[in-house]
Design an enzyme around this catalytic site. Sequence first.
Site, PDB file in Angstrom:
ATOM      1  N   MET A 157     -36.941 -45.723  17.267  1.00  0.00           N
ATOM      2  CA  MET A 157     -36.377 -45.218  18.454  1.00  0.00           C
ATOM      3  C   MET A 157     -36.687 -43.618  18.879  1.00  0.00           C
ATOM      4  SD  MET A 157     -32.743 -47.324  18.760  1.00  0.00           S
ATOM      5  CE  MET A 157     -32.459 -46.818  20.582  1.00  0.00           C
ATOM      6  N   HIS A 158     -36.671 -43.247  19.880  1.00  0.00           N
ATOM      7  CA  HIS A 158     -36.429 -41.942  20.392  1.00  0.00           C
ATOM      8  C   HIS A 158     -37.653 -41.123  20.227  1.00  0.00           C
ATOM      9  CE1 HIS A 158     -32.178 -43.134  20.223  1.00  0.00           C
ATOM     10  NE2 HIS A 158     -32.183 -43.010  18.997  1.00  0.00           N
ATOM     11  N   ASP A 176     -35.527 -50.751  17.407  1.00  0.00           N
ATOM     12  CA  ASP A 176     -35.445 -51.452  16.153  1.00  0.00           C
ATOM     13  C   ASP A 176     -34.115 -51.800  15.850  1.00  0.00           C
ATOM     14  OD1 ASP A 176     -34.094 -48.902  16.046  1.00  0.00           O
ATOM     15  OD2 ASP A 176     -35.306 -48.295  14.355  1.00  0.00           O
TER      16      ASP A 176
END
Length: 498
Positions: A81-82, A239
């Site tokens: 992520m991110h 995820d």
Amino acid sequence: MKYVIGIDLGTSAVKSVLVDQKGTVIGEHSEAYPLSRPQPGWSEQNPEDWVKGTLTSLRRLMEGTGIEASMIDGISFSGQMHGLVLVDSEGTVLRPAMLWNDTRTTAQCRRIESTLGPKLLEIARNRALEGFTLPKILWVQENEPELLSQAYQFLLPKDYVRYRLTGDYAMDYSDAAGTLLLDVGSKQWSAEIAAAFNLPISLFPRLVESFESTGTLLPEIAEVSGLLPTTQVFAGGADNACGALGAGILGEGRTMCSIGTSGVVLSYETNKDLNLEGKVHFFNHGEKDAYYIMGVTLAAGHSLNWFKETFAADKSFDELLNGVDSIPAGSAGLLFTPYIVGERTPHPDADIRGSFIGMDSGHTQSHFARAVLEGITFSLRESIEIVRESGKEITEIVAIGGGAKNEAWLQMQADIFNASIVKLESEQGPAMGAAMLAAYGSGWFSSLGECADAFIRQAGRYTPNPEQATLYNELFSLYQEVYGATRELNKKLAAYRK
């Protein structure tokens, strides 16, 4: 027989799994790639490494299983992520990707808080933390403005890989929720947040459901990967959202505890208006119009790995943990807090550090090993208690990751959480969740819940020992005191960590 492929794009490697219509994993393959830390606090990767690794993994998966490409109905993704990927109008990457564990953006987090105030939690439902995407975009805006001016779209890691495979720009809701730019409740990009930081909405990719088709493979990609150009590619998810799918967290009150390098407690939620004031993360699920609450322990499995490498490097993990079940609960008065790289939930504190408290000359390596396991589990219970305080009753938790591999630790989780712990027969985590999205998207099942019933099977159950649970409840209260007792001391010690 038909098959689907789940691709899990992690921080250190990409993993692909081939799954049949019964949920049986027929084959899997991983490809590693490097991580760059050019300056302290920076963490970057070359997005091209993800693409090369994914294509190599797919090709070797197909070669290793011998399955005909015509039998693959679809593929989907789980992704770290991110991470920020900026591309120009030709799809060319403008700079290395800034990852979830890149911490250079503290100043930008404070800017977000001062600019938005309470609106941040009202809209994005999450605090401004260095790992999220908006602080990274603002860092580029402030430090590399010429690059941001060239950007056509910002993408997250798996979305860039999927773009390279299909030529299609898109981002699913579960991953978009980790950007701080999504209105999580209404499932739209927030024009208010974008305007507050002079970001054009045109920079944001179109939003899709995790199980939505985003096209088929480009001919040149199909040739390299060993698949057909007609292979359907589904959007995929973050995820943790995919990990939740792979663990069957698809109903009210369903909860998962995942212990890897970090530790995650995740609980299913349907109330889009729930606001826990940033105590835990609140993200969109991979299932349509569902959400999940998530708390994070930064150094869960990492604490155990650190302890082994520092004090028992010559032992395997099995050897290190052999005998911890003979040590009494509470490790004979030894308490460990796993704050060795700071903490996330419920204390977003970069300065706090870990502790062993109560050491005496009678403690052995086994006492310390058990205390580490207990401390990690106490930290995860703090997230569970926040979920319980929201009104949820948690009596059963699915355990995945490294914490599900040791029976003594599984029983410890049951006793500390005071809930039954379920171990799964086949644990593929986020990769299985990605495969489930492809299976559902391909029309194999009428719902993701039906897919979970077919794919996920229990292998064991651990129930709380009432006496142990009572003892651990008392110790948990002591554990909770340690943060406040050591916070100021650790702030002062931070000056000596150079």
